[in-house]
Design an enzyme around this catalytic site. Structure first.
Site, mmCIF file in Angstrom:
data_model
loop_
_atom_site.group_PDB
_atom_site.id
_atom_site.type_symbol
_atom_site.label_atom_id
_atom_site.label_comp_id
_atom_site.label_asym_id
_atom_site.label_seq_id
_atom_site.Cartn_x
_atom_site.Cartn_y
_atom_site.Cartn_z
ATOM 1 C CG ASP A 125 -8.635 1.133 3.448
ATOM 2 O OD1 ASP A 125 -9.494 0.346 2.997
ATOM 3 O OD2 ASP A 125 -7.436 0.825 3.580
ATOM 4 C CE LYS A 170 -4.275 -1.629 2.176
ATOM 5 N NZ LYS A 170 -5.232 -1.417 3.275
HETATM 6 P P1 NAP Z 1 -0.660 -2.511 9.600
HETATM 7 O O1 NAP Z 1 -0.322 -1.412 8.663
HETATM 8 O O2 NAP Z 1 0.192 -3.728 9.663
HETATM 9 O O3 NAP Z 1 -0.759 -1.849 11.090
HETATM 10 C C1 NAP Z 1 -1.048 -2.634 12.218
HETATM 11 C C2 NAP Z 1 -0.947 -1.787 13.482
HETATM 12 O O4 NAP Z 1 -1.278 -2.629 14.593
HETATM 13 C C3 NAP Z 1 0.457 -1.246 13.747
HETATM 14 O O5 NAP Z 1 0.369 -0.025 14.438
HETATM 15 C C4 NAP Z 1 1.041 -2.332 14.654
HETATM 16 O O6 NAP Z 1 2.083 -1.874 15.483
HETATM 17 C C5 NAP Z 1 -0.170 -2.634 15.508
HETATM 18 N N1 NAP Z 1 -0.068 -3.941 16.149
HETATM 19 C C6 NAP Z 1 0.107 -5.132 15.547
HETATM 20 N N2 NAP Z 1 0.181 -6.113 16.470
HETATM 21 C C7 NAP Z 1 0.072 -5.498 17.687
HETATM 22 C C8 NAP Z 1 0.104 -5.945 19.032
HETATM 23 N N3 NAP Z 1 0.245 -7.251 19.316
HETATM 24 N N4 NAP Z 1 -0.032 -5.046 20.017
HETATM 25 C C9 NAP Z 1 -0.175 -3.725 19.736
HETATM 26 N N5 NAP Z 1 -0.203 -3.235 18.487
HETATM 27 C C10 NAP Z 1 -0.081 -4.105 17.475
HETATM 28 O O7 NAP Z 1 -2.137 -3.058 9.328
HETATM 29 P P2 NAP Z 1 -3.403 -2.230 8.795
HETATM 30 O O8 NAP Z 1 -3.510 -2.376 7.323
HETATM 31 O O9 NAP Z 1 -3.366 -0.880 9.390
HETATM 32 O O10 NAP Z 1 -4.590 -3.111 9.416
HETATM 33 C C11 NAP Z 1 -4.869 -3.081 10.803
HETATM 34 C C12 NAP Z 1 -6.145 -3.889 11.067
HETATM 35 O O11 NAP Z 1 -7.239 -3.269 10.407
HETATM 36 C C13 NAP Z 1 -6.088 -5.324 10.540
HETATM 37 O O12 NAP Z 1 -6.747 -6.170 11.436
HETATM 38 C C14 NAP Z 1 -6.862 -5.257 9.226
HETATM 39 O O13 NAP Z 1 -7.488 -6.483 8.913
HETATM 40 C C15 NAP Z 1 -7.906 -4.199 9.580
HETATM 41 N N6 NAP Z 1 -8.378 -3.510 8.370
HETATM 42 C C16 NAP Z 1 -9.706 -3.615 8.088
HETATM 43 C C17 NAP Z 1 -10.201 -2.991 6.959
HETATM 44 C C18 NAP Z 1 -11.675 -3.110 6.657
HETATM 45 O O14 NAP Z 1 -12.063 -2.805 5.518
HETATM 46 N N7 NAP Z 1 -12.499 -3.500 7.604
HETATM 47 C C19 NAP Z 1 -9.353 -2.231 6.129
HETATM 48 C C20 NAP Z 1 -7.998 -2.137 6.454
HETATM 49 C C21 NAP Z 1 -7.520 -2.802 7.590
HETATM 50 P P3 NAP Z 1 3.627 -2.005 15.016
HETATM 51 O O15 NAP Z 1 3.815 -0.999 13.917
HETATM 52 O O16 NAP Z 1 4.395 -1.690 16.230
HETATM 53 O O17 NAP Z 1 3.807 -3.407 14.519
#
Ligand code: NAP
Length: 297
Positions: free
Chosen positions: A127, A90
């Site tokens: 998004d 992305k």
């Molecule tokens: P991402 O870019 O990988 O970001 C994930 C975030 O969560 C980062 O800040 C990460 O911290 C944090 N994190 C991961 N594991 C953690 C833990 N054990 N404890 C505390 N913080 C933690 O992912 P993303 O694309 O933003 O997606 C995040 C979530 O949103 C996912 O579950 C995804 O499925 C969901 N999502 C849903 C939609 C929808 O349409 N419903 C769209 C997009 C995303 P670090 O940087 O320190 O690793």
């Protein structure tokens, strides 16, 4: 039944033709990511195309990072209407595009590519639209966003700009990433997003109208996890929004309900971001009921 035979290891297997008919006018869009096998996007887009009577094929392509530039070139070369982009591309995909929308520029991430009138490839972030759609009529004035990744950036940007909130707090376990997020969003948008300490998240959750989980905490298979270590600060005056959509009822949402809070799961956002892409590519509205039915049957 039509189909074809393929030689497998110890047998000949018959594959029935279950693909919808295509024509020389069929339009093509793809999802590029790695991995992509878990994605619901092909089911969403196929249901939308069928309901709208659009002659379109949408398929998920595993694109490795080393092949990303060629995959973007293929959008041009094969005359696709566009593409969705998912993890892990992305952010990096931005460098291969001709232009960005204001939302994509501010969020710093692209989840949808379309071709403008001159055939240039433009990156957008739908998004933000998907996030906003289910909550825009709720008069929310403050938010706490948990996480600092792409989804958190989209959510915080939408809260501060589209939803016009006065107070938007972002907290993540990585302080540097949280600080960078705040700097980026406040540079590109007329907003005042603030960083909050990760350790204070449960207490702060009780001080805002909207709590957003933008971490994978609670997502299958780790369904016992929650981003809030103490949900007792939540109350009936609040909305708790979990961007995770698998499972539909996360531990966070269950605990929020027990505190009397309203809840919102991530499935509507998934459909909303796809609807914005579908409209951009085809000029047609997505039949949201048809898509929901396709996802639940
Ligand atoms: P991402 O870019 O990988 O970001 C994930 C975030 O969560 C980062 O800040 C990460 O911290 C944090 N994190 C991961 N594991 C953690 C833990 N054990 N404890 C505390 N913080 C933690 O992912 P993303 O694309 O933003 O997606 C995040 C979530 O949103 C996912 O579950 C995804 O499925 C969901 N999502 C849903 C939609 C929808 O349409 N419903 C769209 C997009 C995303 P670090 O940087 O320190 O690793």
């Amino acid at each position: 039944m039509t189909g074809y035979y393929l030689e497998a290891e110890n047998a000949t297997v018959f594959y029935a033709n279950i693909m919808p008919a295509t024509s020389a006018r069929t339009i093509l869009a793809i999802l590029m990511g790695d991995p992509v096998t878990h994605s619901k996007s092909p089911a969403v887009m196929s249901a939308a195309a069928e309901a709208a009577g659009v002659d379109m094929v949408y398929t998920a392509c595993r694109v490795q990072s080393s092949d990303l530039a060629q995959a973007v070139d293929a959008i041009h070369a094969l005359g696709m209407v566009g593409a969705n982009v998912t993890i892990p591309h992305k952010e990096r995909v931005i460098s291969f595009l001709d232009d960005l929308t204001a939302a994509a520029r501010a969020v710093g991430a692209v989840n949808m590519i379309f071709r403008d009138g001159e055939g240039r490839l433009v990156g957008d972030n739908t998004d933000t639209v998907g996030f906003t759609a289910p909550i825009r009529e709720q008069g929310l004035a403050s938010a706490l966003v948990l996480g600092t990744g792409g989804a958190a950036r989209a959510a915080a940007w939408a809260c501060a700009t589209t939803l016009g909130m006065d107070r938007v707090l972002v907290c993540g376990r990585n302080t540097e990433k949280a600080e960078q997020l705040v700097v980026d969003l406040n540079t590109h948008a007329d907003s005042s997003v603030q960083r909050a300490p990760w350790e204070d998240r449960s207490r702060l959750a009780g001080t805002v109208d909207l709590v957003v989980n933008a971490t994978p905490l609670g997502m299958a298979p780790h369904v016992d996890a929650s981003p809030l270590d103490d949900p007792s600060h939540l109350s009936a005056a609040q909305l708790v929004y979990d961007l995770v959509y698998n499972p539909a009822e996360t531990r966070l949402l269950n605990e929020a309900k027990r505190q009397g809070a309203r809840t919102q799961g991530g499935l509507d956002m998934l459909i909303g971001q796809a609807a914005a892409a579908f409209h951009q590519w085809t000029g047609k509205d997505m039949d949201l009921d048809a898509v929901r039915r396709a996802l639940t049957t």
